[in-house]
Design an enzyme around this catalytic site. Structure first.
Site, PDB file in Angstrom:
ATOM      1  N   TRP A 124       0.822  -1.209   0.000  1.00 54.98           N
ATOM      2  CA  TRP A 124       0.000   0.000   0.000  1.00 54.98           C
ATOM      3  C   TRP A 124       0.852   1.254   0.000  1.00 54.98           C
ATOM      4  O   TRP A 124       0.490   2.266  -0.630  1.00 54.98           O
ATOM      5  CB  TRP A 124      -0.977  -0.037   1.176  1.00 54.98           C
ATOM      6  CG  TRP A 124      -1.947  -1.156   1.021  1.00 54.98           C
ATOM      7  CD1 TRP A 124      -1.993  -2.324   1.726  1.00 54.98           C
ATOM      8  CD2 TRP A 124      -2.994  -1.255   0.042  1.00 54.98           C
ATOM      9  NE1 TRP A 124      -3.002  -3.131   1.256  1.00 54.98           N
ATOM     10  CE2 TRP A 124      -3.630  -2.505   0.224  1.00 54.98           C
ATOM     11  CE3 TRP A 124      -3.449  -0.404  -0.964  1.00 54.98           C
ATOM     12  CZ2 TRP A 124      -4.697  -2.920  -0.565  1.00 54.98           C
ATOM     13  CZ3 TRP A 124      -4.512  -0.816  -1.761  1.00 54.98           C
ATOM     14  CH2 TRP A 124      -5.122  -2.066  -1.550  1.00 54.98           C
ATOM     15  N   ASP A 141      -1.263   6.576   6.531  1.00 58.61           N
ATOM     16  CA  ASP A 141      -2.386   5.725   6.140  1.00 58.61           C
ATOM     17  C   ASP A 141      -2.580   4.719   7.267  1.00 58.61           C
ATOM     18  O   ASP A 141      -1.762   3.822   7.457  1.00 58.61           O
ATOM     19  CB  ASP A 141      -2.057   5.025   4.818  1.00 58.61           C
ATOM     20  CG  ASP A 141      -3.138   4.041   4.375  1.00 58.61           C
ATOM     21  OD1 ASP A 141      -4.134   3.865   5.105  1.00 58.61           O
ATOM     22  OD2 ASP A 141      -2.967   3.445   3.293  1.00 58.61           O
ATOM     23  N   LYS A 179     -12.000  -1.860   8.012  1.00 61.81           N
ATOM     24  CA  LYS A 179     -11.259  -2.774   8.877  1.00 61.81           C
ATOM     25  C   LYS A 179     -11.748  -2.654  10.329  1.00 61.81           C
ATOM     26  O   LYS A 179     -12.169  -3.631  10.927  1.00 61.81           O
ATOM     27  CB  LYS A 179      -9.760  -2.466   8.839  1.00 61.81           C
ATOM     28  CG  LYS A 179      -9.197  -2.168   7.468  1.00 61.81           C
ATOM     29  CD  LYS A 179      -8.971  -3.380   6.631  1.00 61.81           C
ATOM     30  CE  LYS A 179      -8.180  -3.019   5.377  1.00 61.81           C
ATOM     31  NZ  LYS A 179      -7.893  -4.160   4.510  1.00 61.81           N
TER      32      LYS A 179
END
Length: 363
Positions: A102, A172, A196
């Site tokens: 990511w 992030d 999540k």
């Protein structure tokens, strides 16, 4: 319906109590005779939900007054572009710390927009660890320094965040937000997809320091400016109302559990069960992450052979374990133990890992 142990990496488990409340209110929210999905986002009933979600997040995460909480769309992936669009001006550098897929994707998008650099990377170790302060390479003209706090694919997590003085630190936190206490003031901007730990997919949370809202963004489309959403309390256009309603319910649940400190304590207990199964297996289970970089959220491991992995996963599926397959890019197994995954699911996985090893270990 058969009960399952949900270890999906995302979208992931939601608290059962939250799902039950949403079910009870689905067709008649707050006595309106309508679902929250049918309400106008300008209505008082919805705006109360919206504001409560903002207030709860500020309370639970101890967010200082000089930060705004924004609800955005486009997933965390859109932030990969929004960030450099806002802050990466001519003559400056977007500096990225690479710890997994990511962060690589965030860097890729920034390269389209302006000059970038890699402050540190553990790619040569197949992302088994997190860089240390000795690894960092900064530039005096860094527009920002970006990191990914938890790496779902590789199962690593920052244990302590660096203190960056020369530029805003941007994180992030999609896969570990609200899972542990965080010093918000270390960051200029935190962003996270909700799917999540915060709720269902469809809403992205951003926590941004007020001074960063003043970036000169005349060339940035209006809807992609943080200030646009800050000035309108995230109601510039129609927000994902149901996702925010669910986010509010999840935040309410976190508060009922005792807040972030209690959630963090529980997450450590859950992760320890599974890491102990790995560490006490005499090498039958091999964790991917180095011990000092292990994630509380995503526990990645392999068995001795790929055939063993397949048999382990096939039997686990029969027993009601869901989502234990490792990411397709690295294979193996992965247990995602997000906030809503109950302790009993981790106990069951530990017991299964022990019994499987006992039955299959080679003499």
């Amino acid at each position: 319906m058969t009960a399952v142990y949900n270890f999906n990496a995302g979208p992931s488990a939601l608290p059962k109590e939250v799902l039950q409340r949403a079910q009870a209110e689905l067709t008649n929210f707050n006595g309106t005779g309508m679902s929250v999905m049918e309400l106008s986002h300008r209505s008082k009933d919805y705006e109360a939900v919206h504001q409560n979600a903002i207030d709860l997040l500020k309370e639970l995460y101890n967010i200082p007054d000089q930060y705004k909480v924004l609800f955005l769309q486009g997933g965390a992936s859109l932030q990969f572009s929004m960030i450099p669009l806002q802050f990466l001006k001519e003559g400056t550098i977007g500096n990225y710390i690479l710890t997994g897929s990511w962060s690589e994707k965030a860097l890729k998008e920034a390269k389209i927009i302006g000059n970038t650099a890699i402050a540190a990377s553990t790619k040569d170790q197949n992302y088994q660890s997190i860089p240390t302060a000795n690894d960092f390479q900064f530039n005096k003209n860094d527009a920002y320094v970006h990191l990914t706090s938890n790496n779902t694919i590789f199962g690593t997590q920052w244990q302590d965040f660096p203190t960056i003085d020369h530029a805003p630190l941007i994180a992030d936190m999609s896969s570990d937000i609200l899972s542990r206490a965080v010093d918000i003031e270390k960051f200029g901007l935190i962003y996270a997809g909700a799917q999540k730990n915060l709720g269902p997919s469809g809403v992205t949370v951003a926590i941004i320091r007020d001074d960063l809202l003043e970036a000169n963004v005349d060339q940035v489309p209006t809807v992609l400016r943080y200030k646009t959403h800050a000035d309108s309390n995230s109601l510039y256009h129609t927000p994902p109302t149901f996702a925010i309603y669910m986010l509010n319910q999840v935040l309410t649940w976190v508060k009922e559990q005792g807040g972030v400190s209690e959630i963090e304590k529980r997450n450590k207990e859950k992760a320890k069960l599974i890491y102990d199964a790995i560490d006490e297996s005499n090498g039958f289970y091999r964790g991917h992450a180095e011990k000092d970089a292990r994630s509380l959220m995503n526990i990645t491991f392999n068995l001795p052979t790929e055939d063993d992995n397949k048999k382990f996963l096939a039997k686990a599926k029969e027993l009601g374990f869901v989502g234990l397959n490792g990411h397709r890019s690295v294979g193996g197994c992965r247990a995602s133990t997000y906030n809503a995954v109950p302790l009993e699911a981790c106990v069951a996985l530990r017991e299964y890992m022990d019994s499987y090893r006992t039955g299959h270990v080679r003499g």
